[in-house]
Design an enzyme around this catalytic site. Structure first.
Site, PDB file in Angstrom:
ATOM      1  N   CYS A 184       0.562  -1.254   0.028  1.00 16.85           N
ATOM      2  CA  CYS A 184      -0.024  -0.040   0.167  1.00 16.85           C
ATOM      3  C   CYS A 184       0.810   1.217  -0.137  1.00 16.85           C
ATOM      4  O   CYS A 184       1.400   1.818   0.928  1.00 16.85           O
ATOM      5  CB  CYS A 184      -1.065  -0.079   1.154  1.00 16.85           C
ATOM      6  SG  CYS A 184      -2.059   1.583   1.333  1.00 16.85           S
ATOM      7  N   CYS A 191      -0.598   4.121   1.926  1.00 19.05           N
ATOM      8  CA  CYS A 191      -0.563   3.973   3.407  1.00 19.05           C
ATOM      9  C   CYS A 191       0.954   4.283   3.842  1.00 19.05           C
ATOM     10  O   CYS A 191       1.191   4.942   5.013  1.00 19.05           O
ATOM     11  CB  CYS A 191      -0.724   2.472   3.872  1.00 19.05           C
ATOM     12  SG  CYS A 191      -2.327   1.865   3.352  1.00 19.05           S
ATOM     13  N   ASP A 192       1.887   3.889   3.227  1.00 23.09           N
ATOM     14  CA  ASP A 192       3.308   3.759   3.686  1.00 23.09           C
ATOM     15  C   ASP A 192       4.184   4.603   2.996  1.00 23.09           C
ATOM     16  O   ASP A 192       5.579   4.840   3.422  1.00 23.09           O
ATOM     17  CB  ASP A 192       3.652   2.208   3.554  1.00 23.09           C
ATOM     18  CG  ASP A 192       2.963   1.182   4.337  1.00 23.09           C
ATOM     19  OD1 ASP A 192       2.383   1.933   5.559  1.00 23.09           O
ATOM     20  OD2 ASP A 192       3.107   0.163   4.131  1.00 23.09           O
TER      21      ASP A 192
END
Length: 309
Positions: free
Chosen positions: A135, A138-139
């Protein structure tokens, strides 16, 4: 808690499930939507959607799901956070075992989606969450000014790699073939981005690191056989999806990859049980196709109930 019987239970609240819920509510079915996590599924971590009709400027996955969820709630349908552990689909009423109770339904729409597929290589599990990710949304902020590897060649891999370039110094996009599978528009953007370097005809065969995280990925060229360790601080993996069908076991017919086989009505091998979205066997997994699947599945579920003796 006593058992409850619904006209329709929808398993999953991604685009397919939410659309099925909207159509079921308009058909005046007594419908329950179940989602074990947050509504939206994989689309929640999609940075930007440009190919969904009606939004020429594009919008984020989270915004689209919020609009769909609000529309569903406008019909008086809520989404219950719960997980289907097992099912019994025999008989006129289908039985679903949830984490806290058993419910019954005249019809079921399975829209449980799919999860990112793993490479199955040394170091992947060891460093997941410590430099290995599926992701970018997300990261990516954790890799500011870093050098990372990305694996894959489809739309998701290319789009997410481009998103990574907002944060990282360089992205090595590792692809096992000589041509990408992504849409031509995305390919053009990747080729024009100085931060993206594509490693053609290559596989990631291992991930190495230290106590603090990833330090390198092992790259094998499938043409020459040459193997090198490429220094990186992260590895993002986008090589397809695995359907969320473990709870079904042998209750409906699946294809060789585990996706649910359906007919043109979205009906599975079990009468009264339908499937929609990424969980079904389909040549294209996009928001637009998921929405179409959900609409058909719910409409055919309503038709099935009307035709019952």
């Amino acid at each position: 808690m006593q058992n409850s019987t619904y006209d329709l239970v929808v398993i999953g609240a991604g685009p397919a499930g939410l659309t099925a819920g909207i159509y079921a509510a308009r058909a005046r079915l007594d419908v329950l939507l179940l989602e074990k996590a947050a509504p939206g599924g994989q689309i929640l971590v999609t940075d930007w959607i440009e190919n969904y009709p009606g939004f020429p400027e594009g919008l984020s996955g989270a915004d689209l799901i919020m609009k769909m969820t609000d529309q569903l709630k406008g019909f008086g349908v809520s989404i219950e956070t719960n997980e289907v552990r097992s099912v019994d689909l025999e008989g006129s009423e289908k039985e679903l075992q949830l984490s806290d109770r058993t419910i019954r339904a005249k019809t079921v729409v399975i829209a449980s989606g799919a999860a990112p597929k793993q490479l199955g290589i040394p170091g992947e599990d060891l460093y997941f969450g410590k430099g290995v990710s599926t992701c970018a949304t997300c990261d990516a902020p954790f890799f500011k000014n870093s050098v990372v590897a990305a694996v894959g060649g489809g739309n998701t891999a290319v789009q997410e790699s481009l998103f990574l370039t907002r944060f990282v110094e360089k992205v090595y996009l590792v692809h096992r073939r000589r041509e990408l599978r992504a849409d031509k528009l995305l390919q053009e953007r990747a080729f024009a981005n100085d931060k993206v370097q594509i490693l053609w005809n290559s596989n990631v065969t291992g991930i190495k690191g230290t106590d603090t995280g990833v330090s390198a990925v092992t790259i094998e060229n499938v043409v020459t056989g040459k193997v090198v360790d490429l220094p990186v601080e992260g590895c993002f993996i986008w090589v397809g999806t695995t359907p969320n069908t473990n709870f079904l076991k042998d209750h409906v017919k699946l294809d060789e990859q585990g996706f649910i086989e359906v007919d043109h009505r979205m009906e599975t091998s079990v009468p009264g049980v339908f499937a929609a979205g990424d969980v079904r066997a389909t040549p294209l997994r996009q928001v637009a196709t998921a929405v179409g699947d959900g609409a058909i599945a719910a409409s055919m579920a309503a038709d099935y109930i009307e035709r019952r003796p």
